[in-house]
Design an enzyme around this catalytic site. Structure first.
Site, PDB file in Angstrom:
ATOM      1  N   GLY A 193      42.371  28.608  36.943  1.00 57.30           N
ATOM      2  CA  GLY A 193      41.503  28.472  37.991  1.00 57.30           C
ATOM      3  C   GLY A 193      41.497  29.997  38.755  1.00 57.30           C
ATOM      4  O   GLY A 193      42.327  30.849  38.559  1.00 57.30           O
ATOM      5  N   CYS A 194      40.730  30.206  39.680  1.00 57.78           N
ATOM      6  CA  CYS A 194      40.032  31.455  40.311  1.00 57.78           C
ATOM      7  C   CYS A 194      41.272  31.745  41.181  1.00 57.78           C
ATOM      8  O   CYS A 194      41.659  32.998  41.306  1.00 57.78           O
ATOM      9  CB  CYS A 194      38.851  31.452  40.815  1.00 57.78           C
TER      10      CYS A 194
END
Lengths: 350, 350, 350, 350
Positions: free
Chosen positions: B161-162
């Site tokens: 995930g970012c």
């Protein structure tokens, strides 16, 4: 209830000064403010509408800023002076203002701090240190939510910092009620629009440098930290404050992380906040689970506060929002003036 | 060193899928990617240049997205599939992809988590829970900085995930080296641009709602939290993660507050970060006292990291920045592909 | 085909200079550029990565800007100098550069204009007016789409203005083909991002002044007007050009209003544009009815062009977009260098 | 002077409806407005403060939107209905409102146009075409600057379009005074903030699509064009109107290009504008050479107008600015209501 008050604004060309002037012009219980410039640059227009064309045509006539002098101030029949000046200037002029019997609301950081250790960051060079030290103690910290009665009688009100307001109002209820486990510290992560940096052009306020980005600055030792410590009764080791520069013109959001003491429930925390807000028309406490956003309080004098408690009850996150030019500066200054002159706290602010 | 690799992109119309496709087209060691849509809306153009006119005229010819089928995928000679699909779709297709011998880089959250307690937030409804459970453990968390060798051999890489990337890379050195006093917890205050919310229009991504504002959301229990816990070896009680929505199109800045253990100096902290960055071409550690800003890493695959230690040494503030669509999604996916196929980690990313 | 070319950049700290340097560093056929500052401020860092931290860690080593001198320039083996300097500086240095045998691409407005009446707006004060007048005529207007062969042999290329490029490329086909009824005039309404105003802080580039607003400026007599007139062969009375300042960092959109001559159909207009674009890799003509937007060409060297014809055929509206720092400055400069040294026009620009 | 007026708002959740409601709540001469939703979605909150939390705490109590019915409307003692509804809904309801004796201010485009050719673009499907045709002629175009006396007596006021207002007010003086050479046409290049596109999420209002960009749309045939033609007395061939979408939340700037008739000087043009503005409190004509910017009129009901004449006198460029949600919608609606009920035109608007 006073008759119409004559105010004077020193430094109406900055963002806070302009916001203040605009609101004074529309205030139902004060006369049109007298405008002054301290050491004006003669190449710059003395007409405020040349700085802010949005003022034109409102029926106020010419809004000319005169060169500041005590005599000119007196000639206008000034009751209260708003200093929208750099803190060095406020530091110098406030002493004489008091001697001459003018009441003052100072929007700079010159008179906010009681502790010399906290003032050190400003590196004040007072001409008369003894008198300055005296005034440091006489000045009233202009948070109407905390010092209403002192403000009513004050000669010199030190209008709070914008970041400080957003954090003090969010935390005051819980620190006063002893609900926070201070051993774990209080972490304040604040984000502010660019007008907080002032109107003077600089590399850090250039549109291209700010747009599409975000940056942290003054990670330790920001000038507003001392206000938070003094007003909340915290020690330096207990408070971490870090501001960030947002690519928006105005508004502050502070995200505050604390650990409630064992046994303190969401209901207790909410009750504390709501109790604190009673009789404080510019504090809005959000319903449980709802959080404020910057846009909700823009162009208003509200400080919006909401919180959430972690499912295990071990951590609370407070979010507070305000408009740095209104509740964080000009609006709060008018609120202070209202108290000083016996007006309803809300006059000119709705 | 492999010969030219044939990749396929499922879901090229979203922001990550487009960023990935653009970079695959320019990658020196892979063929032009095959593009597919899963259950395409027949009213929408199958030509990617109708979605992103910026693609026109680059000499790639028509970039047509075919309807997805396993046969079509095979007919293209696909070596590796990039899933830029909702996690429910990835959850379902990845199992069959493995059965059919395709290597996969999944950009969704479907396969990132090892612990069932962490996966619970996704509410997966697996058709074959036993097989899914097996794949949960076989999938490799695609952080090249942490799992390089496992990624090289992986059949299924779960692209991180970012937000998770910005926090894991900033903290991994210090947690691995045991420099943080975890009793006080780790506070992660992250701010992200709007592309992180995806391309589907919604009230929360409407320009007018986002502009000139800032908001916190998912204050507790954001989906990326589990990744941080698992990769950093922290317990839920030790980590606080709160994201905010910034009025910018892309980029993440995470501000992370920790207490170093007694005796851990700024030099030790800096050494730890620099050691961690050795051999990691996309981790940039800033010089002491300098902090990254979002604009420095936009459109690059870098994760920028800087920190400051309080004067009394009791608190450290880490700041990390990355582009959520590059190092936080498509760039990291390509970095993973590079490792899976024996290319230089940096190919197609500079 | 030349061997690797040694370039030098004078003034790499401005937005165009930085964009140019970044692209020269990545250009496959030129050596690492030599960087110089003219009359550098000794209080400012000579290291370009201190101005643009995004440059760090790219493997270029230290990017130090030396103090400019002709000897230093020669010692570096410079083949071509890029002037990213104020036009007064370019005006002075270009003459001596020619005398010393350096080829030059000048990004300022110093050498773009052939007609004294058009140059008047710059108020040049030449030390040697005769030599300057000679060079005015020898300088080649660096629009590769219009003057490719002259650029190949030029000693001094005057890189076009950003606004001028967006308007000249959009109109050249139709003016060359005689499709416009000039009696009615050509109205060019352009809008530009703030980087076009340069990096120096000023009241007009302050974030708070630009954000949430839009303004027209230089409604008549903008400096780029002369370039448009000369390159399009128009008379002053036939062209109206008005620029606006957009609250975005970069990008230009020009909306151009013309009346086609009687009998000129949409097909003729489209054919003319497409013919013009043949062999011009950085001109993208949009399909009929489709119009470019600023975001399509950002960070690219494209000039995007589209048009629509009114239902009655009496009016055509052209829209052109480009990135003012790329096709409007640094990218076009590299395109010119490519032509001057026999490289493919597209090298380093894709 | 009327006693306190009871207003009703249909559709308070949109941007115009909210702006209107907020201003009606603060209007000194009207009661708290009754709020209604037409065919409300039962899953959405009927409490307006859930849509706009900024409304909370203003002392208005719950602002509940009831389901619309004629009986409910009557029960509230409604004097005037504001339709903030899609034009199809306004088209249908306005007829019955008239039959039932309610005065109406319609903020949609349903009743603005007198000419069937201009109305065609809306594709109205009237249930009773004869009655609709009658009302088309009875409806008064709600531009207080043009039709003050008709508005005072009107049963149905068609509140003007936002773009139309910015262009009509800028041009009315000169077209009325016959100062423009219409043979050359009038070119109107307008730029608007995103709130003009409404609150419904769509691909074109997604933050990421709008930010950092600019686009032209409806290059020919925008719905507001008919209003301009009818109000200014122009023929379709004489007016070109092209709107653009700006990456800002609100505000319109129109740049208008005209040729003055031979002999018409700057003084004549200025005199005409100033004459027009006499007695019109919301038209601000800027001093010669000064031009309005969007920020000057934001959150106000002003339409700001300035112009410059080319040195040779052959072309004039008018620039007008207004806030599309205030003078372009809700503010103008209140101004109309003020006239309809005998209040000072400025009440509730300063």
């Amino acid at each position: 209830m006073s008759a119409a008050v004559q105010s004077a604004v020193l430094g109406a060309t900055g963002y806070s000064g302009y916001e203040l002037t605009k609101r004074l012009l529309a205030h139902p219980s004060v006369k049109q403010p007298a405008l002054f410039r301290v050491n004006p640059d003669p190449t710059q227009s003395p007409n405020l509408a040349d700085w802010y064309p949005q003022l034109s045509g409102n029926g106020y006539g010419q809004l000319v800023m005169d060169a500041f002098s005590w005599d000119a101030l007196k000639a206008k029949g000034t009751d209260v002076i708003f200093f929208c000046t750099p803190h060095e200037v406020s530091r110098e002029l406030a002493i004489e203002a008091g001697d001459r019997g003018f009441r003052v609301v100072d929007l700079s950081g010159a008179w906010r701090l009681k502790e010399a250790t906290n003032r050190a960051v400003y590196k004040f060079e007072d001409h008369d240190p003894a008198q300055a030290a005296l005034l440091d103690q006489q000045a009233v910290y202009g948070s109407p939510e905390l010092h209403k009665y002192a403000i009513e009688k004050a000669e010199l009100v030190a209008n709070p910092g914008c970041y400080a307001t957003s954090i003090i109002l969010a935390l005051a209820a819980w620190t006063n009620d002893g609900l926070i486990d201070l051993e774990f510290g209080v972490i304040c992560d604040s984000k502010s629009g660019v007008s907080g940096a002032g109107k003077a052009p600089s590399p850090t306020t250039h549109f291209v440098e700010v747009a599409d980005s975000l940056s942290a600055y003054s990670v330790f030792g920001h000038r507003h930290t001392g206000e938070m410590l003094e007003q909340l009764g915290l020690e330096a080791s207990q408070l971490q404050f870090t501001p960030h520069l947002l690519p928006i013109p105005r508004g502050i959001l502070s995200t505050i992380y604390v650990r409630p003491k064992t046994g303190v429930t969401a209901e207790v925390l909410e009750y504390s906040l709501k109790e604190f807000a009673v009789g404080k028309p510019f504090v809005r406490v959000f319903a449980p689970g709802k959080l404020p956003q910057i846009k909700y309080s823009l162009h208003t004098n509200y400080c919006d506060i909401g919180f959430q408690l972690s499912p295990d009850g071990s951590r609370a996150v407070l979010v507070s929002c305000l408009d740095n030019l209104v509740k964080g500066a000009a609006g709060q200054a008018i609120q202070n003036m209202n108290l000083m002159f016996g007006f309803d706290e809300r006059e000119g602010l709705q």
